[in-house]
Design an enzyme around this catalytic site. Structure first.
Site, PDB file in Angstrom:
ATOM      1  N   ARG A 160       0.860  -1.184   0.000  1.00  0.00           N
ATOM      2  CA  ARG A 160       0.000   0.000   0.000  1.00  0.00           C
ATOM      3  C   ARG A 160       0.887   1.222   0.000  1.00  0.00           C
ATOM      4  NH1 ARG A 160      -2.151  -0.685   5.694  1.00  0.00           N
ATOM      5  NH2 ARG A 160      -0.046  -1.487   5.780  1.00  0.00           N
ATOM      6  N   CYS A 266      -4.544   2.260  -7.882  1.00  0.00           N
ATOM      7  CA  CYS A 266      -4.734   0.796  -7.936  1.00  0.00           C
ATOM      8  C   CYS A 266      -6.190   0.355  -7.965  1.00  0.00           C
ATOM      9  CB  CYS A 266      -4.019   0.151  -6.762  1.00  0.00           C
ATOM     10  SG  CYS A 266      -2.244   0.230  -6.927  1.00  0.00           S
TER      11      CYS A 266
END
Ligand code: UDX
Length: 436
Positions: A160, A266
């Site tokens: 992340r 993403c």
């Protein structure tokens, strides 16, 4: 740390994934060459600068460059020659129809083929549609000059942004997709120092794991946002509900934070890509289309709250805290906060904005009329309303007393549920959040 045999690794592409992966590999003792076609980026990295904000990364890059374990070059030839394992970490941007542009992957596969003179393991780290590994293998075979042996491996990345170093150093799992046994031992040696469980599977399954995981996380967020709508309609509190369901181990509390929806480079892209791939494989993934619909509706619902309270947006002075797509990053790509700003500007608002890291990058996306305030406590001054658009923890330390006293109207729209509604009302704010 576990005992290890250092590997010789090349990473092609020094974006978020490539740079953090290469640096973490060097950190555990491997010898890493990072290749990028952008010469100015390579020079910056060689000089110890980094092109992105990522907590902990800069120090780690410096340390590993100084130790000689990490180096940068713009020569793919050098990268291919120096290492046995070559990771591809180039962008796979979205196409207008939701599909994925694989031209960078194909170009790198051809370059690797052109420079290979001994056995190589070519590892795809970029997020790609299922069956891309087969295409990469075909391409390398077609373009290699001599009959050099190689294996293609799929090794998706789950980091992340904002927590990339942490996620890389302590992964939940490592996925290795391969057709043959030959690269397995070498890949295990790369990852053994990280101490995570390693799943060895076929290439197609490894590629699918990535899209299926990201789509599931996006689904979790849309689910809680849908439940937040029911909470608002029924007088329940989404935080209580999320805590109550999250304590079930089978569900878990993470990714159950209601807000103005997910963004970034993403989730939106991977979701569209997975829907497209499914369609090409003959399945209409309606569930994921609904995840997208709830996500865009979430922003509409938040904007409606703002217009219902302020009535006319034109000529209202509005403060916005948060521009990055989430906390801990300077990344403003596909940021719900930027979308919100653009929508308010279109309706004629005047904006005063602040982000702990995203201001520079946001300047290219917002017009010059927007005031970029360097002190978060001054954003609200003179404003008709203040909006929290990104979940930066530092916003919880906002000087609320100063904000209330200096705003023309103490109205706070909290798109990330950072404050307690009862407390805020006690402090004299008209306070609107999500799902409570
Ligand atoms: C995501 C995946 O988490 C990661 O595994 C993958 O490799 C890349 O995509 P990233 O996009 O960096 O990572 O950020 P993430 O922390 O997952 O957040 C994505 C978006 O969801 C942000 O806009 C965030 O604000 C939003 N979000 C996240 C919520 O709205 N609620 C939540 O509970 C969690």
């Amino acid at each position: 740390m576990n005992s290890m045999k250092p590997s010789k690794i090349t990473i092609i592409g020094t974006g978020y994934v490539g740079l953090v992966t290469g640096t973490c590999f060097a950190q555990v003792g491997h010898r890493v060459v990072c290749v990028d076609s952008d010469i100015s980026k390579v020079k910056m990295l060689q000089a110890g600068g980094i092109p992105i904000y990522e907590p902990g990364l800069e120090e780690m890059v410096k340390e590993n460059v100084a130790s000689g374990r990490l180096s940068f070059t713009n020569s793919t030839k050098e990268g291919v020659e120096k290492s046995d394992i070559i990771f591809i970490a180039v962008p796979t941007p979205a196409q207008p129809d939701g599909g994925v542009d694989l031209s960078f992957i194909e170009a790198v596969a051809r370059e690797i083929a052109a420079h290979m003179t001994s056995y190589k393991i070519v590892v795809d780290k970029s997020t790609v549609p299922v069956k891309t590994g087969d295409k990469v293998a075909e391409t390398i075979k077609r373009y290699s000059k001599s009959k050099v042996e190689f294996d293609v491996v799929s090794n998706p990345e789950f980091l992340r942004e904002g927590f990339a170093v942490e996620d890389l150093m302590k992964p939940d799992r490592v996925v290795i997709g391969t057709r043959s046994q030959r690269p397995v031992q070498a890949m295990k040696e790369v990852y053994t120092p990280f101490g995570a469980p390693i799943i060895v599977t076929d290439i197609n399954s490894a590629e699918l794991i990535k899209h299926a995981a990201n789509s599931f996380l996006a689904l979790k967020i849309s689910y809680i946002n849908a439940v937040a709508t029911i909470c608002e309609a029924s007088g329940a509190n989404i935080e209580e509900v999320a805590n109550g369901i999250g304590m079930d181990n089978r569900i878990g509390r993470r990714f159950l934070n209601a807000g103005i929806g997910f963004g970034g480079s993403c989730f939106p892209k991977d979701l569209s890509a997975f829907i497209k791939i499914s369609e090409q494989l003959g399945y209409d993934f309606g569930l994921l289309k609904e995840v997208q619909r709830i996500n865009s509706q979430q922003m509409e619902r938040f904007l409606k709250k703002i217009t219902e309270t302020l009535w006319v947006i034109k000529d209202k002075k509005i403060g916005v805290l948060g521009l990055a797509f989430k906390q801990n990053t300077d990344d403003v790509r596909m940021s719900p906060a930027i979308d919100l700003c653009q929508r308010l500007l279109k309706d004629g608002a005047t904006l005063r904005v602040y982000d702990p890291q995203g201001m520079e990058k946001a300047k290219s996306l917002l017009p010059k009329t927007v005031t970029f305030v360097t002190d978060m406590n001054k954003v609200a001054e003179g404003c008709d309303a203040l909006i929290i658009a990104t979940e930066w923890p530092v916003f919880k330390t906002l000087d609320l007393d100063h904000a209330r006293k200096t705003m023309s109207h103490p109205i706070l729209f909290d798109g990330r549920n950072l404050f307690d509604p009862v407390e805020m009302e006690k402090l004299g704010f008209i306070y609107k959040s999500v799902g409570r």
